[in-house]
Enzyme design. Structure first.
Site, short mmCIF file in Angstrom:
data_model
loop_
_atom_site.label_atom_id
_atom_site.label_comp_id
_atom_site.label_asym_id
_atom_site.label_seq_id
_atom_site.Cartn_x
_atom_site.Cartn_y
_atom_site.Cartn_z
N GLY A 63 0.84 -1.21 0.00
CA GLY A 63 0.00 0.00 0.00
C GLY A 63 0.87 1.25 0.00
NE ARG A 122 -2.59 -4.23 -1.07
CZ ARG A 122 -2.03 -3.62 -0.02
NH1 ARG A 122 -0.88 -4.03 0.45
NH2 ARG A 122 -2.61 -2.58 0.54
CG ASP A 159 3.61 -6.70 7.43
OD1 ASP A 159 3.16 -6.09 6.45
OD2 ASP A 159 2.90 -7.26 8.27
CB THR A 175 2.75 0.62 6.16
OG1 THR A 175 1.38 0.36 6.50
CG2 THR A 175 3.61 0.30 7.38
CG ASP A 207 -1.76 -0.37 8.17
OD1 ASP A 207 -2.54 0.56 7.90
OD2 ASP A 207 -1.75 -1.45 7.54
CG ASP A 261 1.36 -3.01 10.27
OD1 ASP A 261 2.20 -2.30 9.68
OD2 ASP A 261 0.61 -3.80 9.67
NE ARG A 303 -2.46 -5.03 5.73
CZ ARG A 303 -2.82 -5.34 4.48
NH1 ARG A 303 -3.56 -6.38 4.26
NH2 ARG A 303 -2.43 -4.60 3.46
#
Ligand SMILES: Nc1ncnc2c1ncn2[C@@H]1O[C@H](COP(=O)(O)OP(=O)(O)O)[C@@H](O)[C@H]1O
Ligand SMILES: O=P(O)(O)OC[C@H]1O[C@](O)(COP(=O)(O)O)[C@@H](O)[C@@H]1O
Ligand SMILES: [Mg+2]
Length: 328
Positions: free
Chosen positions: A16, A77, A108, A131, A133, A135, A177
């Site tokens: 993304g 992707r 990741d 990202t 996120d 994360d 996510r």
């Protein structure tokens, strides 16, 4: 590979997109130029490696992009890169383009791909965490996260205007996510009555209690922020259950969606991206590989891909506690 062996670095943005990826790309290209290395940009994520969609980048190729969201290299992707066959094609193009090492700006998933690629073909790879996120283990913040947070609170501030005017309750879904970083921090910053995140086991009764507390405290409108990965249910279901329990509430749902991924990066994201882009080039020159560059407590650190991919960036429980105190 020893320092002197690297003459050409490839750079790719993957997964993304995130605001600040362009600033990171610019930093990689300019650092390469500074150290007299060639730099080649791979377009459309790993797909560009497989289809040989690769362009030479010089310092002027990245003019006027530090302030732009998205990624000028484009991203994707790419299912084929998950296969050995796909990665073999990628390796052939790496050789054809005389690329000695690869910088991957992504999340990741992209690092997992890079790690597999390095293990199979011995091409040094180095990750830059991009990202929204947040994360990824090994960095306090990922590139794009701060911008996404600011986009979210700007949107919720607007929703608050209309929520207040109509005495309404809004369920607002934010991205992330499986992670709740965006939800928790934007929820605090926008004064949410409740925040639902996957890292905290939520019961529907707790949501109802939060709503009741608000009512007892005299609140006439409510903002409930829900992470997209919340396990109790999606925003529409949560709104439905709440309406069944409290028919008198006028409830609306807003899914913020991809607006969170775009827009000009904040100053914090531009500086983070600039530091990490330079660190990535210097890391490769120092002989590092299969690692991700990150910033922790304001210092550049390198975390092995194995750790960055497997370990979790943990939610700060202190934030959950203060969100609860303040929603009263
Ligand atoms: N296990 C894997 N092996 C090889 N490549 C992978 C693997 N996981 C992800 N990738 C590659 O990385 C790309 C980006 O991963 P994705 O999870 O979509 O985003 P992000 O990098 O932002 O987490 C995937 O489309 C795929 O090309
Ligand atoms: O744009 P897509 O492919 O629908 O993906 C949406 C996902 O991408 C993200 O925006 C960013 O995730 P990644 O950085 O891991 O790609 C998530 O918050 C969201 O779940
Ligand atoms: Mg990811």
């Amino acid at each position: 590979m020893a320092k002197s062996d690297i003459k050409t670095i490839g750079v790719v943005t993957s997964g993304g997109d995130a605001p600040g990826m362009n600033a990171a790309l610019r930093a990689v290209v300019r650092a390469c130029s500074y150290y007299k290395l060639r730099c080649k940009g791979i377009r459309l994520g790993y797909e560009g490696l497989i289809t040989n969609n690769i362009v030479e980048l010089g310092p002027r190729s990245v003019s006027n992009i530090i302030n732009r969201g998205g990624t000028i290299l484009k991203t994707a992707r790419c299912a084929e890169f998950r296969t050995e066959e796909g990665r073999k094609k990628a390796y052939e193009n790496i050789k054809k383009n005389e690329i000695d090492a690869l910088i991957v700006i992504g999340g990741d998933g992209s690092f997992t791909g890079a790690h597999n690629f390095e293990k199979e073909f011995g091409i040094p790879t180095l990750g830059v965490p991009g990202t929204i996120d947040n994360d990824i283990f090994g960095t306090d913040n990922t590139i794009g996260y701060d911008t996404a947070l600011n986009t979210v609170i700007n949107a919720i501030d607007k929703i608050r205007d209309t929520a207040t005017s109509h005495n309404r309750m809004f369920f607002i879904e934010v991205m992330g996510r499986d992670a709740g970083f965006i939800a928790l921090n934007s929820g605090i910053a926008s004064g949410a009555q409740d925040i639902l995140i996957p890292e905290k086991k939520d019961e529907i009764e707790e949501l109802f209690e939060a709503i009741q507390r608000g009512e007892k405290a005299g609140k006439l409108s409510n903002i409930i922020v829900v992470a997209e990965g919340e396990e109790l249910g999606g925003v529409y279901d949560l709104a439905k259950f709440t309406k069944m329990k409290y028919p008198k509430y006028d409830i609306r749902v807003t899914v913020l969606g991809h607006i969170q991924r775009g827009g000009e990066p904040t100053c914090a994201d531009r500086v983070l991206a600039s530091r990490l882009g330079v660190a990535a080039v210097e890391g490769l020159m120092e002989g590092r590989s299969s690692v991700m560059a990150g910033i922790r407590s304001n210092n550049v650190v390198f975390t092995p891909f194995d750790e960055a991919i497997v370990k979790q960036n943990v939610i700060n429980n202190e934030l959950i506690r203060i969100a609860d105190i303040l929603a009263r």
